[in-house]
Design a protein around this motif. Structure first.
Motif: not given
Ligand code: HEC
Length: 452
Positions: A251-266
């Motif tokens: 995931g992270a290596t391919m740039g797919l990483g997500v955060s718990m909450l992303v400001p501006g992007r529910p």
């Protein structure tokens, strides 16, 4: 070998925040408008919503600020009775407002040892392996490690040791070497980032004979009996795997990483995806949260979406006391789209098939156990009638799972007579999966509607 357990508790690796947002097909029950992002105004410039949508007005009245949302919605999922947010270790601890604020831009966690329920977007960058001595090669990123217990015995020169006992390390990019086996010390390296300092740390090492298999993507380390303890210690350190769920997508290596909450992007926020059971078109593995509590209503979902959408980059917990900007929130245009039923948790798509698969054997026209038929025509109408066992309860009370006898039988509520369902005659017990229970709960709580 050195262990660096205490270091792991102190540092966290950054996770890339890249959504894969091109060509998202919003359809059928999904959020079917392309959100029109508001500019985030200063807190003192936020004006109240003055439109007529009842749901938006309800949300604004009940959750004027992030603090209200925390207290009335988030905290409910954390309360001791059946709450999930602090007893299931995969969820972040959201008990305090400060915890909620710090979920912004925090990586989602991967628990060691739970490979099947890991979402690709939560996989971290892997630790790296660096060999010294007989091979001269660049470090390689660890995808995942599998230990097959036992002594390998003698090597059969004809067959590569693909599944022999020992240490099998699958790496993300192939090890570049022309040797097919070598003796070397493998060093396990992790990058630690602390504010502006980046540090590479070797936290463990293991010396043995290595085989290069499958074009360099699979390294096999021989483990003899005298090395068993070393390997156990090595694995206990908690090696970070780039492909923890072993599906070939780091995931992270391919740039797919997500955060718990992303400001501006529910819609790109993992916490919200766990409530919805999906992110864009991808199902999120693991059960939906919150499980043991009524699922979030549309007004509650709207509060959460608008809080996240209006959250400025780098805001801190003080921002929770600012008004939530329902007026500019793009989801205020169509709050119905946030209905959790939109995620396929409908009678036809989800509930009826669960009953057919798990209950039909005993509750059919031919086998009317407990005087109840749960498959075929007329089932929905029957569910609105009362229970034969405890007639003061209807089988389903729309909007109230805890007053629905069928649901009570599924969770083993105190009031039931007879066995918990689905009854398993062999063991005397039985239980639907958490995901199935969660979806039935969601369906009842949202009104137990019979869609066509
Ligand atoms: C192996 C057989 C078996 C299976 C499978 C089974 N049941 Fe039952 N069920 C029974 C029997 C026997 C009774 C009556 C005795 C009891 O309640 O323990 C019963 C009673 C019930 C009752 C009470 C009926 C009433 O009107 O009060 C409900 C509700 C129920 N089952 C729901 C379910 C659901 C939902 C499933 C599937 C998830 C299921 N059962 C699967 C055998 C089964």
């Amino acid at each position: 070998m050195s262990s660096a357990r205490s270091l792991f508790a102190l540092f966290a690796l950054p996770v890339l925040l890249l959504g894969c947002r091109e060509s998202i097909d919003y359809n059928d029950g999904r959020i079917d408008f392309d959100p029109d992002r508001p500019e985030v105004p200063d807190a003192e410039d936020i004006a109240p919503y003055e439109g007529e949508d009842e749901t938006v007005l309800e949300a604004q009245r009940r959750f004027p600020t992030g603090l209200d949302l925390h207290q009335k919605v988030i905290w409910r999922t954390c309360t001791p009775n059946g709450g999930v947010c602090h007893n299931a270790k995969e969820y972040p601890d959201l008990r305090t407002p400060a915890n909620l604020a710090s979920a912004f831009e925090a990586p989602c966690n991967v628990q060691p040892g739970e490979s099947t329920s890991v979402f690709d977007g939560c996989e971290p960058n892997g630790d790296r392996l660096r060999f010294s001595g007989n091979v001269d090669s660049d470090p390689v990123e660890i995808g995942y490690i599998e230990q097959i217990p036992g002594e390998p015995g003698d090597f059969d020169e004809e067959n590569p040791p693909l599944d022999l006992p020992g240490l099998h390390i699958h790496v993300v990019t192939p090890l570049q070497t022309d040797r097919d086996r070598f003796w070397s010390t493998a060093r396990f390296v992790r990058t630690f980032v602390e504010t502006d300092q980046v540090e590479e740390l070797t936290y463990a090492s293991f010396e043995t004979q290595w085989f290069v298999l499958e074009g360099g993507t699979h390294l096999y380390g021989v483990v003899r009996e005298y090395q068993f303890d070393d390997v156990e210690e090595l694995l206990n350190v908690g090696i970070q795997e780039a492909d923890a769920n072993r599906n070939g997508v780091p995931g992270a290596t391919m740039g797919l990483g997500v955060s718990m909450l992303v400001p501006g992007r529910p819609e790109d926020s993992y916490l919200i995806a766990r409530i919805r059971g999906e992110m864009h078109d991808d199902p999120i593995p693991g059960s939906r949260m919150p499980l043991a509590n009524p699922p979030l209503s549309i007004a509650e979902m709207l509060g959460l979406y608008c809080l996240v959408e209006g959250w400025p980059n780098e805001a801190d917990q003080n921002y929770l006391s600012s008004p939530i900007d329902y007026r500019n929130c793009s989801y205020s245009d169509d709050p119905e789209a946030l209905n959790l039923l939109g995620n396929g948790v409908t009678w036809e798509a989800r509930v009826r098939p669960i009953l057919e698969a798990n209950c039909g054997g005993c509750h059919s026209d031919a086998e009317q156990q407990g005087d109840l038929v749960l498959v075929g025509d007329g089932v929905y109408e029957r569910l609105l009638e009362t229970s034969a066992q405890v007639p003061e309860f209807p089988l389903i009370e729309p909007g109230d799972a805890e007053g629905s006898y069928l649901y009570m039988k599924l969770i083993g509520a105190d009031e039931i007579v007879g066995n918990v369902m689905p009854y398993n005659p062999l063991t005397g017990e039985g239980r639907l999966t958490e995901a199935e229970l969660g979806d039935i709960l969601t369906w009842i709580s949202n009104g137990a509607i019979e869609d066509q």
